[in-house]
Design an enzyme around this catalytic site. Structure first.
Site, PDB file in Angstrom:
ATOM      1  N   LYS A   1      27.914  42.924  31.528  1.00  0.00           N
ATOM      2  CA  LYS A   1      28.401  44.071  32.298  1.00  0.00           C
ATOM      3  C   LYS A   1      29.378  44.882  31.459  1.00  0.00           C
ATOM      4  CE  LYS A   1      31.903  43.704  35.436  1.00  0.00           C
ATOM      5  NZ  LYS A   1      32.553  43.163  36.626  1.00  0.00           N
TER       6      LYS A   1
ATOM      7  N   SER B   1      34.944  43.894  44.933  1.00  0.00           N
ATOM      8  CA  SER B   1      35.895  44.952  45.270  1.00  0.00           C
ATOM      9  C   SER B   1      35.111  46.155  45.802  1.00  0.00           C
ATOM     10  CB  SER B   1      36.717  45.287  44.024  1.00  0.00           C
ATOM     11  OG  SER B   1      37.626  46.304  44.293  1.00  0.00           O
TER      12      SER B   1
HETATM   13  C1  R5P Z   1      36.051  41.600  37.339  1.00  0.00           C
HETATM   14  O1  R5P Z   1      35.998  41.137  36.208  1.00  0.00           O
HETATM   15  C2  R5P Z   1      35.815  40.758  38.545  1.00  0.00           C
HETATM   16  O2  R5P Z   1      35.431  39.459  38.213  1.00  0.00           O
HETATM   17  C3  R5P Z   1      34.789  41.378  39.455  1.00  0.00           C
HETATM   18  O3  R5P Z   1      33.537  41.399  38.791  1.00  0.00           O
HETATM   19  C4  R5P Z   1      35.184  42.772  39.838  1.00  0.00           C
HETATM   20  O4  R5P Z   1      36.467  42.798  40.357  1.00  0.00           O
HETATM   21  C5  R5P Z   1      34.211  43.338  40.865  1.00  0.00           C
HETATM   22  O5  R5P Z   1      34.575  44.658  41.110  1.00  0.00           O
HETATM   23  P1  R5P Z   1      33.581  45.663  41.833  1.00  0.00           P
HETATM   24  O6  R5P Z   1      33.136  45.005  43.106  1.00  0.00           O
HETATM   25  O7  R5P Z   1      34.412  46.875  42.082  1.00  0.00           O
HETATM   26  O8  R5P Z   1      32.458  45.920  40.904  1.00  0.00           O
END
Ligand code: R5P
Length: 291
Positions: free
Chosen positions: A184, A214
């Site tokens: 990612k 999030s």
């Molecule tokens: C980031 O490294 C966390 O592990 C989550 O992948 C991240 O916080 C997810 O954020 P969102 O739902 O905004 O993509």
């Protein structure tokens, strides 16, 4: 030991009280007309051990926690243990650019001022527990989540990025199935790019596991990739379900089959509780609690 459940962790506090067979404290929580918080502990806790359970998210809940700590300290508690099901601000765990605050450290230091011990669940990075200036421990909800997924006959686990790889590996071992991970790239706070990769997911019931959902961008992009590759069903599971900015709609639009979260942040998706892993950690770090 007495347990004081804050307004952001009622479910965890009640579950912990049941598991540990310890009483919940009575308290008055209210807000003044200007929205400032008020707390008063009603029981006599002088000389007692008190466990305060409160998720430190969003900002208001951090102020509530600090006031709860002050109330318990002022009422003469002997030992104060703080349980933070979700430790807000933990993602800013270093200076990424000059002039930034290290938010995780600042919040940890303030919580430590009126605490003897801290326990938190699945911190974004393990090293942040060292920001507390009192003994601090973390525990993981992975086995609780894996048990739920096993009952749902999930047979493939995916981590949406390298950071979640270890979590996926552990869950897959508990379920006894295969796992893989994606790559990612975060473009900004709400945009992520998933690099396409061939996965062995055709015809499988897949669960994507992460610590936090999030905005749902990471998960919805990963779901799309899996569905493109022929996965039979795709569910998403996380410890901390923030679900902000239309995350639910984004996940459903990506054809998500089920959304699973714990109760560190109480939402309609809180299907499992972190009380079990917190109780285990408490009994290990403070065995005298057992009665
Ligand atoms: C980031 O490294 C966390 O592990 C989550 O992948 C991240 O916080 C997810 O954020 P969102 O739902 O905004 O993509």
């Amino acid at each position: 030991m007495y347990i004081l459940g804050g307004t952001s962790a009622k479910n965890v506090a009640e579950n912990l009280a049941k598991r540990l067979r310890q009483p919940l404290l009575h308290a008055i929580y209210k807000r003044f007309p200007d929205d400032e918080f008020y707390v008063r502990v009603l029981d006599n806790i002088a000389g007692e051990d008190v466990l305060i359970v409160q998720t430190a998210y969003p900002d208001q809940k951090i102020v509530e926690l600090l006031l709860m700590q002050d109330a318990v300290h002022g009422a003469g508690a002997k030992k104060i243990t703080i349980v933070l099901p979700y430790f807000g601000y933990s993602r800013q765990d270093k200076k990424f650019e000059d002039g930034e605050a290290i938010s995780a450290q600042t919040i940890a230091q303030h919580i430590s001022l009126r605490a003897d011990c801290v326990i938190t669940v699945d911190p974004h990075k393990e090293h942040i527990v060292k920001f507390f200036t009192v003994p601090a421990y973390s525990c993981s909800a992975v086995s609780t989540i894996a048990r739920y997924l096993k009952e749902k006959h999930v047979d493939f686990i995916l981590a949406p990025d390298e950071g979640a790889r270890e979590r996926a590996k552990q869950a897959a071992a508990l379920i006894d199935c295969e796992y893989d991970y994606l790559e990612k790239t975060r473009i900004d706070g709400t945009t992520v790019k998933i690099t396409p990769k061939q996965l062995d997911a055709r015809g499988k019931h897949v669960a994507i596991i992460d610590d936090i959902i999030s905005t749902g961008s990471t998960m919805s992009n990963s779901i799309k990739e899996l569905k493109k590759q022929g996965a039979k069903s795709v569910s998403v599971a996380c410890t901390h379900g923030l679900f902000i900015g239309g995350a639910k709609e984004k996940l459903l639009a990506a054809d998500c089959d089920e959304i699973i979260s714990t109760d560190t942040i109480e939402t309609e998706f809180s299907k499992v509780s972190v009380a079990e892993c917190i109780a285990e950690t408490l009994l290990k770090t403070a065995p005298h609690i057992k009665n």
